[in-house]
Design a protein around this motif. Structure first.
Motif, PDB file in Angstrom:
ATOM      1  N   GLU A 131      -3.073  -3.628  -9.273  1.00 28.85           N
ATOM      2  CA  GLU A 131      -3.052  -2.633  -8.185  1.00 28.85           C
ATOM      3  C   GLU A 131      -2.006  -1.562  -8.466  1.00 28.85           C
ATOM      4  O   GLU A 131      -2.220  -0.379  -8.224  1.00 28.85           O
ATOM      5  CB  GLU A 131      -2.770  -3.321  -6.839  1.00 28.85           C
ATOM      6  CG  GLU A 131      -3.940  -4.188  -6.383  1.00 28.85           C
ATOM      7  CD  GLU A 131      -3.700  -4.792  -5.016  1.00 28.85           C
ATOM      8  OE1 GLU A 131      -2.863  -5.703  -4.927  1.00 28.85           O
ATOM      9  OE2 GLU A 131      -4.337  -4.348  -4.047  1.00 28.85           O
ATOM     10  N   LYS A 177     -15.178 -10.248   3.452  1.00 28.16           N
ATOM     11  CA  LYS A 177     -14.179  -9.250   3.874  1.00 28.16           C
ATOM     12  C   LYS A 177     -13.943  -8.236   2.741  1.00 28.16           C
ATOM     13  O   LYS A 177     -13.634  -7.073   2.993  1.00 28.16           O
ATOM     14  CB  LYS A 177     -12.872  -9.942   4.257  1.00 28.16           C
ATOM     15  CG  LYS A 177     -12.978 -10.688   5.584  1.00 28.16           C
ATOM     16  CD  LYS A 177     -11.651 -10.680   6.313  1.00 28.16           C
ATOM     17  CE  LYS A 177     -11.627 -11.579   7.523  1.00 28.16           C
ATOM     18  NZ  LYS A 177     -12.357 -11.056   8.673  1.00 28.16           N
ATOM     19  N   ILE A 178     -14.060  -8.687   1.499  1.00 33.08           N
ATOM     20  CA  ILE A 178     -13.905  -7.773   0.353  1.00 33.08           C
ATOM     21  C   ILE A 178     -15.006  -6.713   0.409  1.00 33.08           C
ATOM     22  O   ILE A 178     -14.750  -5.507   0.295  1.00 33.08           O
ATOM     23  CB  ILE A 178     -13.973  -8.568  -0.977  1.00 33.08           C
ATOM     24  CG1 ILE A 178     -12.687  -9.382  -1.154  1.00 33.08           C
ATOM     25  CG2 ILE A 178     -14.211  -7.641  -2.168  1.00 33.08           C
ATOM     26  CD1 ILE A 178     -12.718 -10.411  -2.260  1.00 33.08           C
ATOM     27  N   GLY A 216     -10.352   2.877   4.500  1.00 30.87           N
ATOM     28  CA  GLY A 216     -10.508   1.695   3.640  1.00 30.87           C
ATOM     29  C   GLY A 216      -9.221   0.885   3.569  1.00 30.87           C
ATOM     30  O   GLY A 216      -9.229  -0.345   3.681  1.00 30.87           O
ATOM     31  N   THR A 276      -8.847  -2.750  -3.303  1.00 32.35           N
ATOM     32  CA  THR A 276     -10.265  -2.648  -2.909  1.00 32.35           C
ATOM     33  C   THR A 276     -10.690  -1.177  -2.792  1.00 32.35           C
ATOM     34  O   THR A 276     -11.883  -0.888  -2.711  1.00 32.35           O
ATOM     35  CB  THR A 276     -10.540  -3.326  -1.536  1.00 32.35           C
ATOM     36  OG1 THR A 276      -9.816  -2.622  -0.529  1.00 32.35           O
ATOM     37  CG2 THR A 276     -10.136  -4.788  -1.533  1.00 32.35           C
ATOM     38  N   GLN A 277      -9.713  -0.274  -2.761  1.00 30.20           N
ATOM     39  CA  GLN A 277     -10.048   1.152  -2.625  1.00 30.20           C
ATOM     40  C   GLN A 277      -9.993   1.898  -3.960  1.00 30.20           C
ATOM     41  O   GLN A 277     -10.857   2.699  -4.268  1.00 30.20           O
ATOM     42  CB  GLN A 277      -9.079   1.801  -1.613  1.00 30.20           C
ATOM     43  CG  GLN A 277      -9.112   1.128  -0.257  1.00 30.20           C
ATOM     44  CD  GLN A 277     -10.529   1.013   0.298  1.00 30.20           C
ATOM     45  OE1 GLN A 277     -11.264   1.998   0.378  1.00 30.20           O
ATOM     46  NE2 GLN A 277     -10.948  -0.213   0.654  1.00 30.20           N
ATOM     47  N   PHE A 283      -6.574  -8.511   4.939  1.00 28.12           N
ATOM     48  CA  PHE A 283      -5.580  -9.279   4.171  1.00 28.12           C
ATOM     49  C   PHE A 283      -4.782 -10.182   5.111  1.00 28.12           C
ATOM     50  O   PHE A 283      -4.599 -11.376   4.865  1.00 28.12           O
ATOM     51  CB  PHE A 283      -4.658  -8.315   3.416  1.00 28.12           C
ATOM     52  CG  PHE A 283      -3.629  -9.010   2.566  1.00 28.12           C
ATOM     53  CD1 PHE A 283      -3.991  -9.604   1.368  1.00 28.12           C
ATOM     54  CD2 PHE A 283      -2.283  -9.079   2.964  1.00 28.12           C
ATOM     55  CE1 PHE A 283      -3.053 -10.262   0.585  1.00 28.12           C
ATOM     56  CE2 PHE A 283      -1.342  -9.736   2.194  1.00 28.12           C
ATOM     57  CZ  PHE A 283      -1.731 -10.325   0.996  1.00 28.12           C
ATOM     58  N   ALA A 288     -14.309  -4.283   3.193  1.00 27.57           N
ATOM     59  CA  ALA A 288     -13.228  -3.321   2.926  1.00 27.57           C
ATOM     60  C   ALA A 288     -13.693  -2.235   1.961  1.00 27.57           C
ATOM     61  O   ALA A 288     -13.397  -1.047   2.151  1.00 27.57           O
ATOM     62  CB  ALA A 288     -12.001  -4.055   2.367  1.00 27.57           C
ATOM     63  N   GLY A 343      -4.588  -6.718  -1.494  1.00 21.40           N
ATOM     64  CA  GLY A 343      -4.160  -6.109  -0.229  1.00 21.40           C
ATOM     65  C   GLY A 343      -3.302  -4.878  -0.383  1.00 21.40           C
ATOM     66  O   GLY A 343      -2.778  -4.352   0.590  1.00 21.40           O
ATOM     67  N   GLU A 379      -8.645  -2.918   4.719  1.00 17.90           N
ATOM     68  CA  GLU A 379      -8.115  -3.841   3.710  1.00 17.90           C
ATOM     69  C   GLU A 379      -6.880  -4.587   4.240  1.00 17.90           C
ATOM     70  O   GLU A 379      -6.788  -5.820   4.133  1.00 17.90           O
ATOM     71  CB  GLU A 379      -7.742  -3.046   2.447  1.00 17.90           C
ATOM     72  CG  GLU A 379      -7.119  -3.892   1.347  1.00 17.90           C
ATOM     73  CD  GLU A 379      -6.552  -3.034   0.209  1.00 17.90           C
ATOM     74  OE1 GLU A 379      -7.304  -2.713  -0.719  1.00 17.90           O
ATOM     75  OE2 GLU A 379      -5.346  -2.697   0.258  1.00 17.90           O
ATOM     76  N   LEU A 416      -7.869 -11.038  -0.457  1.00 19.84           N
ATOM     77  CA  LEU A 416      -8.382  -9.862  -1.155  1.00 19.84           C
ATOM     78  C   LEU A 416      -7.181  -9.076  -1.666  1.00 19.84           C
ATOM     79  O   LEU A 416      -6.054  -9.301  -1.227  1.00 19.84           O
ATOM     80  CB  LEU A 416      -9.299  -9.019  -0.248  1.00 19.84           C
ATOM     81  CG  LEU A 416      -8.875  -8.530   1.124  1.00 19.84           C
ATOM     82  CD1 LEU A 416      -7.631  -7.675   1.121  1.00 19.84           C
ATOM     83  CD2 LEU A 416     -10.016  -7.740   1.738  1.00 19.84           C
ATOM     84  N   GLN A 437       0.839  -1.216   0.000  1.00 18.98           N
ATOM     85  CA  GLN A 437       0.000   0.000   0.000  1.00 18.98           C
ATOM     86  C   GLN A 437       0.868   1.258   0.000  1.00 18.98           C
ATOM     87  O   GLN A 437       0.629   2.196  -0.757  1.00 18.98           O
ATOM     88  CB  GLN A 437      -0.881   0.030   1.257  1.00 18.98           C
ATOM     89  CG  GLN A 437      -1.993  -0.994   1.278  1.00 18.98           C
ATOM     90  CD  GLN A 437      -2.868  -0.843   2.533  1.00 18.98           C
ATOM     91  OE1 GLN A 437      -2.504  -0.160   3.498  1.00 18.98           O
ATOM     92  NE2 GLN A 437      -4.020  -1.506   2.507  1.00 18.98           N
TER      93      GLN A 437
END
Ligand code: NAD
Length: 707
Positions: free
Chosen positions: A117, A251-252, A267, A151-152, A275, A255, A147, A271, A145, A90
């Motif tokens: 990503e 969980k997805i 978020g 997801t954001q 993860f 998030a 990570g 996430e 998911l 991230q």
């Protein structure tokens, strides 16, 4: 010195091109070790005031970034460690996104998982028109998911509903589809990919734009009330599909919702935590082990060091249900010309029509072009004699299930083909050794057992009999792989592996039915356990007559535990063969009125008065332990050569729940002693068919596992 993964070249137009090329890998994959390299690259970029824009592109011929290297997760012993890996990703992608100069991803080839990503963190994306270019976030298929911000960023770019759809299914989009939903900004031929990306970078950072939404989309995504509906629907649909067996999808949703309600950083936090937690679940561990097993298998020839011969031309004997399907995957997946021989013209035209109908469907969905359809159809030719067989390298036999006929086919092929031609039989129950018994060249005879429908079912069993040569095995394995199949090599024996473990499971379901449990209760219990369909539905699909034909063979060869309930003969006497005759356990056609309904008359045929007495868990346990015990017996007898092959065979051949990792991983998880205890308790009530196998008892005594 180790070779750098990222190299930066600054062009005269002041655009910096970052080329990514992971040394020693055929595809680019992201590794945790790259974080430092990216950090120093970023500081180099920030210090170079001449750079006005950036493009990130792959140095590999046909892969952008196929994902993150998931083997790094295996080293994690706590959720925190896995969470830290996600957080590091991230952070790196946040830094990329925060660059003040425009950053464009130039995408050719798979752009998946961590690769997408990374592309999402760029300010714009260009993808090639090439078929190899696919974009997706498949983490859910590994019980995880995305990570590293996926997801954001995805919902912010394409909208909540489209993001949910992509992340919950793990589906892969072609470039044109990605463009349609706003995931990529431009789609161009590969030859101008770099130039197109450079031009975009020179235009400057694109202004933030609104997600493309129609009126209903706006109501659903732009109002708190609408969003509440979207998320609760997603949850409901997920639970209906997963029966609560897979933790990742929920969980997805959580998030994505956290990011929509609480902002980007909130978020990311949810996430990262999710993860870490998901990495530690038994479901994700099982799915990851399955991924590694299939990857490892692709490297094996099936016959040690012996290398396969190339199959330039193939032939199929019998253009029926199976032959038609096998011809189809040979032409469309393997791209190999195939001669279809049947005793009559009807068989040939059925096979041709079958392939054409499948291709037409793909054409309608634009998965293939008209030219490709023509090209693939031109690979299929038919004959009612053996003309055009002299130069065939491999023949798959799919004629009626009759030993004399199959032996005749071997003789015909030996007379009409070359000395090297491989004869692969698709028999479902006849021992390959018997089919080869009168062969002049038994070393060329092998079993190649497909599952119906051939174009969809991923598994094939490759069955070597005592005299099959290593070359024949290796060539057949490679041929099946070219058809897009996952082959497991098994030893010759009644039912081979898959049908053998399936038969005991189905028989047990039949026994429970005959004790008076309703059809729906049985199907529901095993779907809840994680099978794609219940055993009674499966029986209707496969054909009650097919089951009845295989049963006595298994009983003769393998013993009493394979005795099918005699009452089932009454079904056949009543003309009930299942879906193909629109008469079985369920109603079909007009009688079904578009709903899945049990044909209540089946109970009177069987002399039953159904009433639910057992819980779903009790039903599932009784059926499943039979399958597990028999799988172990197959390993004990050398029918399968490893627990890994047994797991792959059950998951890809029967749909054994993937989140349990296959029969052997599941036994390891519950403990061999626990399985023995269940079997013993059933044995005391129902008899010797539940007697634990020798190998299982050994494992239980030694407290040992299969892996
Ligand atoms: P099918 O009845 O649909 O097709 C058999 C075809 O073989 C027919 O078109 C027939 O005309 C043709 N044929 C018969 N004698 C021939 C000969 N001498 N030369 C050339 N063609 C000849 O049968 P199917 O369901 O496709 O099964 C074929 C084989 O595959 C069987 O051995 C069966 O056990 C096996 N199998 C079937 C399934 C299944 O689900 N149906 C699954 C795995 C394996």
């Amino acid at each position: 010195m180790t070779q750098p993964t990222f190299t930066l070249t600054v062009r005269p137009d002041q655009v910096g091109v970052i080329s990514m090329d992971v040394a020693g890998e055929s595809m680019n994959v992201l590794k945790a070790a790259f974080a430092d390299e990216i950090k120093s690259l970023l500081s180099e970029i920030k210090n170079n005031k001449d750079i006005k824009g950036l493009v990130i592109i792959s140095g590999k011929a046909d892969s952008f970034i196929a994902g993150a290297d998931i083997s790094m997760l295996d080293g994690c012993t706590t959720a925190q460690q896995a969470e830290d890996i996600g957080r590091m990703g991230q952070l790196v992608f946040n830094q990329l996104e925060a660059l003040s100069i425009p950053l464009v991803a130039a995408i050719h080839g798979p752009c998946l998982g961590g690769g997408l990503e990374l592309a999402l963190a760029c300010h714009a994306r260009v993808a090639t028109t090439d078929n190899k270019t696919v974009l997706g976030l498949p983490e859910v298929q590994l019980g995880l998911l995305p990570g590293s911000g996926g997801t954001q960023r995805l919902p912010r770019l394409v909208g909540i509903q489209k993001a949910l759809d992509m992340i919950l299914t793990g589906k892969q989009l072609r470039a044109a589809q990605a463009k349609k939903i706003g995931l990529v900004d431009a789609v161009v031929p590969k030859s101008i990919l770099l130039e197109a990306a450079v031009q975009l970078a020179l235009k400057g950072k694109p202004a933030a734009r609104d997600v493309k939404l129609n009126f209903v989309g706006k109501v659903l995504e732009k109002t708190p009330f609408g969003r509440a509906i979207v998320f609760s629907q997603a949850e409901k649909q997920t639970l209906a599909k997963t029966h609560g067996n897979y933790p990742a999808p929920l969980k997805i949703i959580k998030a994505i919702k956290a990011g929509v309600d609480g902002g980007f950083n909130k978020g990311l936090d949810v996430e990262a935590k999710a993860f870490g937690e998901l990495c530690m679940t038994s479901e994700s561990k099982a799915l990851r082990s399955l991924f590694f097993a299939t990857t490892q298998m692709k490297k094996e020839t099936g016959a040690g060091d012996v290398q396969p011969h190339k199959v330039h031309k193939a032939a199929i004997l019998g253009g029926g249900l199976m032959g038609g399907g096998i011809a189809n995957v040979t032409a469309t997946k393997a791209g190999v010309p195939v001669r279809i021989k049947d005793i009559n013209q009807q068989g040939i035209s059925n096979a041709m029509k079958y392939s054409y109908s499948l291709l037409e469907k793909k054409l309608r969905k634009r998965f293939v072009t008209k030219t490709e359809v023509q090209k693939q159809m031109s690979l299929l030719t038919g004959t009612t004699d053996y003309s055009g067989f002299h130069d065939v390298d491999l023949v798959v036999e799919a004629v009626f299930e009759d030993l004399n006929l199959k032996q005749q086919m071997v003789a015909d092929i030996e007379a009409n083909c070359s000395e090297q031609t491989i004869f692969a039989s698709n028999t479902s129950s006849l021992p390959i050794g018997q089919i080869a018994a009168k062969a002049a060249r038994p070393e060329n005879v092998i079993g190649l057992h497909y599952f119906s429908p051939v174009d969809k079912m991923p598994l094939v069993e490759v069955i070597a009999h005592e005299k099959t040569s290593a070359e024949t095995i290796a060539t057949t394995v490679a041929f099946a792989r070219k058809q897009g199949k996952t082959p497991i090599v098994v030893k010759d024996g009644a039912g081979f592996y898959v049908n053998r473990i399936l038969a005991l499971y189905m028989n047990e379901a039949a026994n429970i039915l005959l004790e008076g449990e309703p059809v729906e209760a049985l199907d529901k219990a095993l779907v809840k356990f994680g099978f794609p369909v219940g055993p009674i539905t499966l029986l209707d699909e496969v054909g009650i007559d097919v089951g009845a034909k295989i049963s006595p063979i298994l009983l003769n060869e393998l013993g009493e535990r394979f005795a099918a309930p005699a009452a089932f003969d009454r079904l056949l006497a009543d003309g009930r063969k299942g879906r193909k005759t629109e008469k079985g356990f369920y109603l079909y056609g007009a009688k079904a009125k578009g709903k899945k309904q049990v044909d209540a008359s089946v109970y009177s045929v069987l002399g039953l008065n159904p009433a639910a007495k057992l819980s779903g868990d009790q039903i599932a346990l009784r059926c499943v332990v039979q399958m597990l015990n028999e799988a172990v017996r197959c390993l004990e007898e050398g029918i399968i050569s490893s627990a890994r092959d047994g797991d792959i065979g059950a998951i890809f051949g029967i749909g054994f729940p993937p989140f349990l990792g296959g029969p052997f991983r599941y036994i390891d998880q519950m403990g061999a002693a626990t399985l023995v205890a269940h079997l013993r308790s059933f044995e005391s009530r129902f008899g010797a068919r539940f007697a634990p196998s020798k190998l299982l008892l050994e494992k239980a005594e030694q407290n040992a596992s299969f892996y």
